[in-house]
Every structure is written in structure tokens, then in C-alpha cells.
Write an enzyme that holds these catalytic residues in place. Structure first.
Site, PDB file in Angstrom:
ATOM      1  N   GLU A  60      -5.072   7.554   3.635  1.00 26.70           N
ATOM      2  CA  GLU A  60      -5.375   7.892   2.253  1.00 26.70           C
ATOM      3  C   GLU A  60      -6.632   7.103   1.896  1.00 26.70           C
ATOM      4  OE1 GLU A  60      -2.126   7.183  -0.435  1.00 26.70           O
ATOM      5  OE2 GLU A  60      -3.324   7.804  -2.147  1.00 26.70           O
ATOM      6  N   ARG A 300       5.946  -0.667  12.226  1.00 27.97           N
ATOM      7  CA  ARG A 300       4.671  -1.158  11.686  1.00 27.97           C
ATOM      8  C   ARG A 300       4.250  -2.423  12.393  1.00 27.97           C
ATOM      9  NH1 ARG A 300       3.780   1.155   6.484  1.00 27.97           N
ATOM     10  NH2 ARG A 300       2.047  -0.175   5.924  1.00 27.97           N
ATOM     11  N   LYS A 310      -2.293  -2.600   1.241  1.00 31.96           N
ATOM     12  CA  LYS A 310      -3.590  -2.297   0.621  1.00 31.96           C
ATOM     13  C   LYS A 310      -3.642  -2.823  -0.802  1.00 31.96           C
ATOM     14  CE  LYS A 310      -4.017   2.085   2.399  1.00 31.96           C
ATOM     15  NZ  LYS A 310      -4.415   3.467   2.446  1.00 31.96           N
TER      16      LYS A 310
HETATM   17  P1  ATP Z   1      -0.530   0.466   2.937  1.00 29.51           P
HETATM   18  O1  ATP Z   1       0.971   0.376   2.914  1.00 29.51           O
HETATM   19  O2  ATP Z   1      -1.219  -0.751   3.433  1.00 29.51           O
HETATM   20  O3  ATP Z   1      -1.129   0.983   1.663  1.00 29.51           O
HETATM   21  P2  ATP Z   1      -0.475   3.066   3.971  1.00 29.51           P
HETATM   22  O4  ATP Z   1       0.577   3.362   4.952  1.00 29.51           O
HETATM   23  O5  ATP Z   1      -0.231   3.535   2.607  1.00 29.51           O
HETATM   24  O6  ATP Z   1      -0.831   1.528   4.053  1.00 29.51           O
HETATM   25  P3  ATP Z   1      -2.266   5.088   4.800  1.00 29.51           P
HETATM   26  O7  ATP Z   1      -3.700   5.224   4.494  1.00 29.51           O
HETATM   27  O8  ATP Z   1      -1.322   6.065   4.233  1.00 29.51           O
HETATM   28  O9  ATP Z   1      -1.873   3.612   4.394  1.00 29.51           O
HETATM   29  O10 ATP Z   1      -2.031   4.946   6.365  1.00 29.51           O
HETATM   30  C1  ATP Z   1      -2.560   5.823   7.309  1.00 29.51           C
HETATM   31  C2  ATP Z   1      -1.715   5.753   8.542  1.00 29.51           C
HETATM   32  O11 ATP Z   1      -1.656   4.423   9.054  1.00 29.51           O
HETATM   33  C3  ATP Z   1      -0.286   6.166   8.247  1.00 29.51           C
HETATM   34  O12 ATP Z   1       0.126   7.070   9.260  1.00 29.51           O
HETATM   35  C4  ATP Z   1       0.487   4.887   8.293  1.00 29.51           C
HETATM   36  O13 ATP Z   1       1.803   5.102   8.713  1.00 29.51           O
HETATM   37  C5  ATP Z   1      -0.317   4.038   9.286  1.00 29.51           C
HETATM   38  N1  ATP Z   1      -0.142   2.620   9.009  1.00 29.51           N
HETATM   39  C6  ATP Z   1      -0.379   1.982   7.842  1.00 29.51           C
HETATM   40  N2  ATP Z   1      -0.061   0.683   7.940  1.00 29.51           N
HETATM   41  C7  ATP Z   1       0.391   0.477   9.205  1.00 29.51           C
HETATM   42  C8  ATP Z   1       0.880  -0.664   9.923  1.00 29.51           C
HETATM   43  N3  ATP Z   1       0.965  -1.861   9.352  1.00 29.51           N
HETATM   44  N4  ATP Z   1       1.241  -0.507  11.215  1.00 29.51           N
HETATM   45  C9  ATP Z   1       1.147   0.698  11.792  1.00 29.51           C
HETATM   46  N5  ATP Z   1       0.704   1.809  11.185  1.00 29.51           N
HETATM   47  C10 ATP Z   1       0.332   1.716   9.900  1.00 29.51           C
HETATM   48 MG    MG Z   2       0.520   5.753   2.892  1.00 25.21          MG
END
Ligand code: ATP
Ligand code: MG
Length: 598
Positions: A60, A300, A310
């Protein structure tokens, strides 16, 4: 930049096992792919999909990528590479409120930096880009919503948000049907169109799937699909005043792009039944083509002593606790790159964590180990004095005829790579050494400079310490020593005097003064923000120390963003933002050994 192919052979994991099973059983064969995302008709009219599998990385664009995202990137692009597939870079930009072009650009830059490409040349050499934006699918998503309404599978709910929450029930109590649940498809369709046409204010009603308010899985208790929100979207402007919910949008995005394996993190496990329900219904209606994508979850990756949410990272930036998203202490990929971590080291670290069904907390020590492994054979060596103390060679003129005399010295740029050449520098009557290399009264086992002891100036002469100079407060201001004749490194007499201590130094007459940024952990606790305390109270107040050090002259014209090993101190990088050849700035990446916890 090339697609990373040099990574060590991957150990097997459950995702690989699933893909290998699918390829073996041929369950993905016969899929058509039209070359661009689209519905069933669009793809059926296209050729067979040349990609054996399709994966995607779907960020995102509401912030900068962090080390956790690197895991997802390497996993998705790596599986596509290893199994003859293609990985899409998809911006999941269905939420109008928080998304910005700045983040889109930064995300593309970091995926490339890690070494991955979303462009692929086909058999005829034509380059196809697999960069997609979910907001381009709004038309289809709305069509899917109308289909569900028409098929009696969705309804417009006008309950207040509070009533909706109360009627959802909880783990032990089934939910209660909304009074609006039994409306006819015609009534619902009329309402949905009113929502779309801006007849109703924000939040007045939502579109919900009609599944089962008593389901033990709360995600199946009529989840929301669309909400009314008057917000300008960065791509579609004011074309829409209703926006799809993430749980509705994401499966559709996967299906339109003909993703085969939709890999996400564990928190989405409970969403999988809805993912399958939704795509199954849309396929029954002929909107989507089989085989449908499948969702798989993995653990994760978290890094100790930092945060990877984030929201928290943004707070650190917005409130000025760090200098920006690319502050070298940040676990963002931009920060890690600026700190000096290499793409190879980040990939190796991600690889080292494996793919499992549980969330992992990894220590920086693992990343630092990967960095050392990568840089040991590559980084040029140089001498630097971080905590300078003047050393005066008192018999210089007597020995060499003049204070102005300079003794030429040299050292290999890399001890195991003669092809990298020699560093040239000179010794004069005054040099910089480390404060810790002199003790007026030595402790037991100390072999460096103290009155009466001999030690070697590395790549130079053996010297004998004779004492020191002090200021009025008794602080040592200079160390005094005499050069022992005929002991220069590389000459026949070099070994005539045996010494136990070797001193790194930089000639005071040619030293390059540099700003050195010495970093420590950003937080004082291993898992910040996971206990009672506000994570901000757990910030390490001493996470950045700035000193002026002296560098050997070979670093005088050092380019920005290039790593170097300062002998005995560790790995440094010239700062990619602030470093200038005539005003050098170096960041410490990590020491030569694991020094954490000491
Ligand atoms: P945050 O929780 O930090 O805002 P998010 O999951 O909302 O992260 P996205 O931009 O939606 O951020 O993530 C893009 C991809 O990266 C998604 O498929 C998510 O599952 C993966 N991802 C995000 N954080 C991690 C992590 N700590 N370990 C592994 N994969 C991750
Ligand atoms: Mg997300």
C-alpha cells in the site's frame, strides 16, 4: 541491474512444496493470460499464460518499505524466479486517504535496489511491465458488487456503526441479523446505485456480503464490501465517492491479475475463507476465470531493537525522533541502504530466516553477520582514527635529516585481492593514533604505547614510547616516541625487533578530517512497543554519536555511497546524502565482530 541469481541454493519450505505439488499435478496448466489484468472474458480471449506461476508483492503506497517488506519481496520475486514464473509489483492503492506518489516512487526504487525487476522480456524481446495499480480495477470491483447484490449475495446495511458492531457478536456469541438483511435484490441494487451516485452522506450505509451472521469465523459475519467516503484519490480523482474495503478488493486484484499463489502474512489467515467465498461466487457468475488464486500465509519478520509498523515509523519521522524515512537508524530499506547495508546482505538475511508459519524476531546481529560476509571480500581497506591523539616522533629530524622528510608507505587495498592495488600514504614526524592506544600506566596484558614499550606503526616503523605531554589539567595532549631505525615494514630489517602491539595511524600532515556518524540501536529494548510502555519512551537517547576523525589520504576523493573497511574499527560507508569529496561524511555500518550486547 540484474535479477539476483547468485543467492545460495534455497532450502525448501512449505511454499516451495505447495508450488512444486501444483506444478507436478498440472493444476495450473491451461490458464490463459491476456497480457494485462482483466475479467474472465478478457483472459479467455488471450493466449496460454507463459508464466508457470504468478506471484505479487502488493504494497500500500502509504509509507516507506521496511525490512519486513524485504522478506515479502524476496519471497514473491524469488519464487517466481525459481519456478519460471512472473512476480507483479502491485500498488494496493484502494484507500484514497493516505496514499501518495512520493511513496510509489520510493517503493519502486527500493524493489529495484534489492535487485528485482517487474519488467520481463518475452520471446520476441518485447519488454512487458508487470507494474499494476489496484485503483485501475475500481470499475470491475463495482461491477462485482452489483453482481453480488443481484445474485442475493450482498445487501446495503443502514444500521449505525455502533449497532453493526454490537450485532456482530463475539467469539462466544453468534451475531444478529441486520433488519436490512432481508431486503430484495432490486431494493439493494437501487440503494447501491444511490451510494455510488452520491445521494447519501459519508458513513450513512455500507454494502455487506450476505454470508452467515452465526459463523464461528467472525470475518464471515457479513463483512463490509464498500463504504461511502468523499475523498480525492491520487489516481481516480473524484470519480468515486464509494471505495471498496481491503478484504473485498484484494482477492479481486489477485484474480484479475491471474495470480496463482497469493502469499501474505499470518494475520490474514482468518480472511482466507472469505477470500475463497468471494472469488468462488464471482467465478460462478462468470466474472472471473478458473483456476482461481489461492492465499497462503507465512510468518512476519520483525527486527529486534526497532519497530516495523508503518504507523510507528511515520511517528518517528513526523515527530523528529529521526532525521527522516532514510535515517540510517531506521529499519526502512531507504534507511538501511543509507546506513550502508548492501542488497546482497539484506537478501541473505531474509533467506537466513526461512519461511515458516510463525512470526520471527530477528536480531540485527544476523543482518550484521550477513553484511560482514558480503563485504569481507569486496570492501577496500583504509586506516582511520576515530578518537584522535597526537603522536610525536621525537628523533625524526635526527634520523631522516629534516622534519619535512616523508617516508613513503603502502598497504594493499584488500589483503586477499592484489588486483585491487595499493594504497599510498606517508609517515612524518607527527601522526594521529587512537586515544586508547596509549596508557601512561599500562594495565596487565596491554601491548600498545606506554613509556618504555615498543610497538609497530602498521605498514611503518617500530617505535619506542618515551612518555607524553600534558596540559595544565593533567590531560594527555600528545604521546612521545622514537623511531627504531631499520625496522620499516617490507624491508629486510622489519623483523629484527619483535613487538606485540600494532598501531593504526594516519599522518597528521596528510590526514583527511571527516565527520563520522557512529550508530547504536534505535531502541533500548529488544521488542519496543510490545509491553506496557509507550514505544517512544524506549528510544535510545545515545543512538547516534557524531565525531570528527582522521582518514588516510586514499579516502580524499572517495565517492558517495561506497563501503570501506576501516582497519580494526569495522565497516563504514560514505553517506549517500551528505558526503562530499571535500567534506567527507561516513556512517558506521557495523564492527568487524559482533559487538552487540557488550
Ligand atoms: P505495516 O503493518 O507495517 O503497515 P503492511 O502489511 O500494512 O505493513 P503493506 O504495504 O500492506 O504493509 O505490505 C505489503 C506486503 O508486505 C504485504 O503482503 C504484507 O503482508 C507484507 N509485509 C508487511 N510487513 C511484513 C513483515 N514484517 N514481514 C513479512 N511481510 C510483511
Ligand atoms: Mg497492509
Amino acid at each position: 541491474m540484474s535479477h539476483p541469481t547468485e543467492d545460495a541454493l534455497k532450502p525448501s519450505n512449505f511454499l516451495r512444496a505447495i508450488i512444486e505439488r501444483d506444478l507436478e499435478q498440472g493444476s495450473l496448466q491451461g490458464r490463459h493470460f491476456a497480457g494485462t489484468p482483466g475479467d474472465a472474458a478478457h483472459h479467455e480471449a488471450g493466449p496460454l499464460d507463459p508464466a508457470k506461476i504468478r506471484t505479487r508483492f502488493p504494497p500500500e503506497p502509504n509509507g516507506y518499505l521496511h525490512i519486513g517488506h524485504a522478506k515479502s519481496i524476496c519471497l514473491n520475486f524469488g519464487l517466481a524466479r525459481d519456478y519460471g514464473g512472473i512476480c507483479h509489483l502491485r500498488f494496493d492503492d484502494t484507500n484514497p486517504e493516505k496514499e501518495e506518489q512520493e511513496y510509489v516512487d520510493a517503493i519502486k526504487e527500493m524493489v529495484s535496489w534489492l535487485g528485482w525487476k517487474w519488467e520481463r522480456a518475452d520471446a520476441s524481446g518485447h519488454n512487458t511491465s508487470h507494474l499494476f495499480y489496484a485503483s485501475n480495477y475500481f470499475d470491475f470491483m463495482y461491477r462485482a458488487a452489483e453482481y453480488l447484490v443481484t445474485a442475493g449475495l450482498a445487501y446495503v446495511d443502514e444500521q449505525t456503526p455502533e449497532a453493526m458492531r454490537a450485532n456482530r457478536g463475539d467469539f462466544s456469541t453468534p451475531g444478529t441479523d441486520s433488519p436490512f438483511r432481508s431486503r430484495s435484490p432490486e431494493e439493494n441494487l437501487a440503494r447501491l446505485r444511490e451510494m455510488k451516485n452520491g445521494v447519501h452522506p459519508d458513513g450513512a450505509m455500507v454494502l455487506r456480503a450476505k454470508i452467515d451472521m452465526a459463523s464461528p469465523n467472525i470475518n464471515l459475519r457479513d463483512p463490509a464490501l464498500y463504504r461511502i467516503r468523499r475523498a480525492t484519490h491520487h489516481n481516480t480523482g473524484d470519480a468515486w465517492c464509494i471505495y471498496p474495503m481491503y478484504t473485498f478488493a484484494h482477492p479481486i486484484e489477485d484474480a484479475l491479475e491471474r495470480i496463482t499463489h497469493s502469499i501474505c502474512t499470518l494475520e490474514f489467515e482468518d480472511q482466507r475463507p472469505f477470500y475463497d467465498w468471494l472469488l468462488g461466487k464471482l467465478a460462478e457468475g462468470g466474472l472471473l476465470a478458473h483456476p482461481l488464486p489461492h492465499q497462503y500465509e507465512f510468518g512476519r519478520l520483525n527486527l529486534s531493537y526497532v519497530v516495523t509498523s508503518k504507523r510507528k515509523l511515520r511517528q518517528l519521522v513526523d515527530e523528529g525522533h529521526v532525521s527522516g524515512w532514510d535515517d540510517p537508524r531506521m529499519p526502512t530499506l531507504a534507511g538501511m541502504r543509507r546506513r550502508g547495508y548492501t542488497p546482497e546482505s539484506v537478501r541473505a538475511m531474509v533467506e537466513a530466516t526461512g519461511v515458516t508459519k510463525s512470526n520471527a524476531w530477528l536480531d540485527y546481529a544476523v543482518l550484521d553477520g550477513c553484511l560482514r560476509t558480503d563485504l569481507e571480500g569486496k570492501a577496500a581497506r583504509a586506516c582511520a582514527v576515530l578518537d584522535p591523539l597526537k603522536l610525536k616522533l621525537t628523533n625524526w629530524a635526527e634520523l631522516f635529516g629534516s622534519e619535512a622528510h616523508r617516508e613513503a608507505c603502502s598497504a594493499p587495498a584488500h589483503p586477499h585481492h592484489p588486483e585491487m592495488g595499493l594504497r599510498q600514504f606517508t609517515l612524518g614526524p607527527e601522526v594521529w593514533v587512537e586515544q586508547e592506544d596509549f596508557m601512561e600506566v599500562p594495565v596487565k596484558g596491554y601491548h600498545r604505547l606506554y613509556p618504555g614499550n615498543k610497538a609497530r606503526l602498521k605498514y611503518g616503523y617500530v617505535i619506542e614510547c618515551s612518555g607524553c605531554e600534558k596540559d595544565a589539567e593533567g590531560k594527555v595532549t600528545a604521546v612521545l616516541a622514537r623511531v627504531v631505525p631499520d625496522t620499516k615494514s617490507g624491508t629486510p630489517g622489519a623483523d629484527s625487533v619483535k613487538v606485540k602491539g600494532v598501531i593504526t595511524w594516519v599522518g597528521a600532515h596528510e590526514a583527511v578530517a571527516a565527520e563520522l556518524r557512529l550508530y547504536d540501536r534505535l531502541f533500548t529494548v529488544a521488542q519496543p512497543g510490545t509491553g506496557e510502555a509507550d514505544f517512544l519512551t524506549e528510544l535510545n537517547p545515545a543512538s547516534c554519536k557524531i565525531v570528527t576523525g582522521y582518514l588516510e589520504p586514499s579516502l580524499a576523493q572517495w565517492p558517495a555511497a561506497l563501503q570501506v573497511q576501516f582497519e580494526r574499527h569495522g565497516y563504514f560507508v560514505s553517506d549517500r546524502v551528505d558526503h562530499q569529496a571535500d567534506k567527507p561524511v561516513f556512517n558506521k555500518i557495523t564492527g568487524l565482530r559482533d559487538g552487540w550486547g557488550k
